[in-house]
Motif scaffolding. Structure first.
Motif, PDB file in Angstrom:
ATOM      1  N   GLU A   1      59.609  76.431 -22.850  1.00 35.67           N
ATOM      2  CA  GLU A   1      59.218  77.788 -23.238  1.00 35.67           C
ATOM      3  C   GLU A   1      59.680  78.797 -22.189  1.00 35.67           C
ATOM      4  O   GLU A   1      59.804  78.469 -21.014  1.00 35.67           O
TER       5      GLU A   1
ATOM      6  N   PRO B   1      64.495  82.663 -31.140  1.00 31.70           N
ATOM      7  CA  PRO B   1      63.268  81.892 -30.996  1.00 31.70           C
ATOM      8  C   PRO B   1      63.058  80.890 -32.128  1.00 31.70           C
ATOM      9  O   PRO B   1      63.396  81.164 -33.278  1.00 31.70           O
ATOM     10  N   MET B   2      62.524  79.739 -31.784  1.00 33.85           N
ATOM     11  CA  MET B   2      62.058  78.794 -32.798  1.00 33.85           C
ATOM     12  C   MET B   2      60.626  79.161 -33.153  1.00 33.85           C
ATOM     13  O   MET B   2      60.220  79.058 -34.297  1.00 33.85           O
ATOM     14  N   THR B   3      59.879  79.581 -32.138  1.00 34.23           N
ATOM     15  CA  THR B   3      58.492  79.982 -32.341  1.00 34.23           C
ATOM     16  C   THR B   3      58.058  80.896 -31.202  1.00 34.23           C
ATOM     17  O   THR B   3      58.611  80.845 -30.112  1.00 34.23           O
ATOM     18  N   THR B   4      57.076  81.723 -31.494  1.00 35.91           N
ATOM     19  CA  THR B   4      56.440  82.557 -30.473  1.00 35.91           C
ATOM     20  C   THR B   4      55.043  82.007 -30.280  1.00 35.91           C
ATOM     21  O   THR B   4      54.295  81.851 -31.238  1.00 35.91           O
ATOM     22  N   SER B   5      54.690  81.690 -29.047  1.00 35.07           N
ATOM     23  CA  SER B   5      53.384  81.088 -28.828  1.00 35.07           C
ATOM     24  C   SER B   5      52.351  82.066 -28.281  1.00 35.07           C
ATOM     25  O   SER B   5      51.158  81.842 -28.439  1.00 35.07           O
ATOM     26  N   GLU B   6      52.814  83.151 -27.660  1.00 37.71           N
ATOM     27  CA  GLU B   6      51.840  84.045 -27.060  1.00 37.71           C
ATOM     28  C   GLU B   6      52.436  85.430 -26.824  1.00 37.71           C
ATOM     29  O   GLU B   6      53.567  85.566 -26.383  1.00 37.71           O
TER      30      GLU B   6
ATOM     31  N   VAL C   1      58.012  82.436 -25.707  1.00 40.68           N
ATOM     32  CA  VAL C   1      58.719  81.901 -26.873  1.00 40.68           C
ATOM     33  C   VAL C   1      59.312  80.535 -26.551  1.00 40.68           C
ATOM     34  O   VAL C   1      59.571  80.210 -25.395  1.00 40.68           O
ATOM     35  N   LEU C   2      59.523  79.777 -27.603  1.00 42.39           N
ATOM     36  CA  LEU C   2      60.265  78.529 -27.500  1.00 42.39           C
ATOM     37  C   LEU C   2      61.641  78.812 -28.092  1.00 42.39           C
ATOM     38  O   LEU C   2      61.781  78.993 -29.304  1.00 42.39           O
TER      39      LEU C   2
ATOM     40  N   LYS D   1      65.489  78.458 -29.423  1.00 43.54           N
ATOM     41  CA  LYS D   1      66.269  77.461 -30.136  1.00 43.54           C
ATOM     42  C   LYS D   1      67.150  76.762 -29.106  1.00 43.54           C
ATOM     43  O   LYS D   1      67.817  77.425 -28.309  1.00 43.54           O
TER      44      LYS D   1
END
Length: 128
Positions: A12, A86-91, A110-111, A113
């Protein structure tokens, strides 16, 4: 917009994003127009997008919706500045809500790609 990587951990990336007053004003204008269109609020009372949102929701919900729409408008520009898909946003963290005419700072985790390089394409097969 100033965007800097604060840290990288477990794949991340945490970014610190500083938006100028001009960028915030544009986010209030364009980001809230998108929100009004997306949620079909254009026919509601109010001259501006914030007025329409405030007429549709409770004061607390309107404040949160406006803040979320403005921040959501800024994030793609920050990711683009760092060449991150981004693959995902965590916060997403901000100490305050964005306000027109004022600079605004938030952090985003973010995580990204992953980037994969293949050294040998001879083993790749495409079946149609």
């Amino acid at each position: 917009m100033k965007v800097e990587k604060i840290k990288e951990s477990n794949g991340e990336v945490e970014l610190r994003i500083e938006a100028t007053p001009v960028e915030i004003d544009k986010a209030f204008e364009d980001g809230l127009d998108v929100f009004v269109t997306q949620f079909d609020l254009a026919s509601l009372e109010g001259e501006t997008a914030p007025e329409k949102i405030q007429n549709a929701l409770s004061p607390e919900e309107a404040r949160d919706a406006i803040s979320s729409a403005v921040i959501g408008y800024l994030i793609p520009f920050a990711l683009d500045a760092q060449n991150i898909i981004p693959m995902t946003t965590s916060e997403v963290n901000a100490e305050s809500n964005p306000a027109k005419g004022e600079s605004f700072t938030l952090s985003l985790t973010v995580l990204p790609k992953p980037e994969v390089e293949m050294s040998d394409y001879s083993t790749v097969a495409v079946t149609v």
